[in-house]
Enzyme design. Structure first.
Site, PDB file in Angstrom:
ATOM      1  N   ALA A 122      10.043  -0.889 -13.543  1.00  0.00           N
ATOM      2  CA  ALA A 122      10.845   0.339 -13.150  1.00  0.00           C
ATOM      3  C   ALA A 122      11.333   0.527 -12.043  1.00  0.00           C
ATOM      4  CB  ALA A 122       9.716   1.341 -13.666  1.00  0.00           C
ATOM      5  N   ASN A 188       2.228  -0.001 -11.177  1.00  0.00           N
ATOM      6  CA  ASN A 188       3.283  -0.987 -11.162  1.00  0.00           C
ATOM      7  C   ASN A 188       4.350  -1.043 -10.403  1.00  0.00           C
ATOM      8  OD1 ASN A 188       1.812  -2.240 -13.608  1.00  0.00           O
ATOM      9  ND2 ASN A 188       2.771  -0.366 -14.648  1.00  0.00           N
ATOM     10  N   HIS A 218      12.472   6.888  -8.162  1.00  0.00           N
ATOM     11  CA  HIS A 218      11.773   6.002  -6.836  1.00  0.00           C
ATOM     12  C   HIS A 218      12.922   5.939  -5.900  1.00  0.00           C
ATOM     13  CE1 HIS A 218       8.606   5.541  -9.766  1.00  0.00           C
ATOM     14  NE2 HIS A 218       9.390   4.962 -10.611  1.00  0.00           N
TER      15      HIS A 218
END
Ligand code: NAD
Length: 267
Positions: A122, A188, A218
């Site tokens: 991701a 992750n 992010h």
């Protein structure tokens, strides 16, 4: 290339469908392992062998095992996969935030002449970051912004009441090694960035709860001898699971496809 899949959930099913339709390159899904009983497959021609047992699963003619289950499952079976002479692609990248596990896996892969592939999941920009890391990187900062509901109760430990905040609020700031313990759902992305860049102790993580946010964001800022870059991803969830960013499933497909592609871009 013959592939076996551990974990037939959100990412696993998306990957299996991509393999079936040819989108994942020149690969065949020969075996699937999950905990469902009975099998989710009805025995149609071309269906993979299904098993809930690791020995039965690994007995199939598999070159690459894809883990898309959980960190616990990865930690439980990774040794057996590598020692059994199979390459490993792991989606639960957070497990590698633990340096002991990372070192053990590296040694085991070397010992058995195998490879471990960690998809970008991701997050993105790992190609640029890992290239930059060949020389000195001064700073890598990951700022993850999520709706408060996506941050569990961990924010409370930092003195922030997630239920009542009205504006974007930083609930955590510190090294990735600490962040992965406090915010397991973020593990992750923080681990992947750390592995590509400056490690879990030097990578900084900020977690922001934003009541107005409808997506997970992010933002990565990196600075070093290469110059600097800033990258921001505003991610949509998988159609079948709001907890898994769709990009993570796509990155699994891309990593697999790169393994049989004659020309690769980016890494
Ligand atoms: N790298 C990234 O950026 C990234 C992004 C999203 C998810 N992930 C990780 O990928 C993994 C899979 O994510 P998902 O969204 O597909 O999860 P999911 O919950 O949708 O699917 C997980 C599957 O694993 C199966 N499973 C559980 N225990 C098992 C066992 N002992 N043996 C075999 N199968 C077992 C479950 O039954 C389920 O079908 C998770 O660890 C998740 O954290 C990584």
């Amino acid at each position: 290339m013959n592939v076996g899949l551990i974990g037939y959930g959100t990412i696993g099913q998306t990957l299996a469908e991509a393999i079936r339709s040819g989108v994942a390159g020149d690969v065949t899904l020969v075996a699937v392992m999950d905990v469902f009983d009975p099998s989710p497959f009805d025995g149609a021609p071309g269906d993979p062998a299904y098993s809930t047992d690791i020995d039965e699963f690994l007995a199939q003619d598999i070159e690459l095992v894809v883990e898309a289950a959980s960190q616990a499952v990865l930690k439980k079976f990774a040794r057996q996969v590598l020692a059994g002479g199979k390459n490993l692609m792991a989606m639960s990248v957070g497990a590698f935030a633990a340096v002991e596990f990372l070192d053990e896996m590296r040694d085991l892969a070397l010992q058995h002449g195998r490879r471990i592939y960690l998809p970008s999941g991701a997050i993105g920009g790992l190609d640029a970051l890992s290239a930059a890391a060949i020389d000195d990187i001064d700073e890598v900062v990951l700022t993850t912004t999520k709706p408060p509901g996506g941050l569990q109760s961990a924010g409370l430990e930092q003195g922030v009441d997630l239920a009542t905040i009205q504006e974007p609020t930083c609930v955590y700031e510190g090294p990735a090694i600490e962040a992965v313990g406090l915010f397991p759902k973020n593990v992750n992305v923080a681990a992947a960035l750390s592995l590509a860049g400056v490690g879990v102790h030097k990578t900084r993580v900020r977690i922001v709860a934003d009541p107005a946010a409808s997506r997970n964001t992010h933002r990565v800022e990196a600075r070093g001898r290469f110059g600097e870059f800033t990258m921001e991803l505003r991610l949509l969830p998988s159609p079948s699971n709001p907890r898994t960013s769709y990009l993570a499933a796509l990155s699994a497909i891309r990593t697999l496809r790169n393994l049989t592609e004659p020309i690769r871009i980016g890494g």
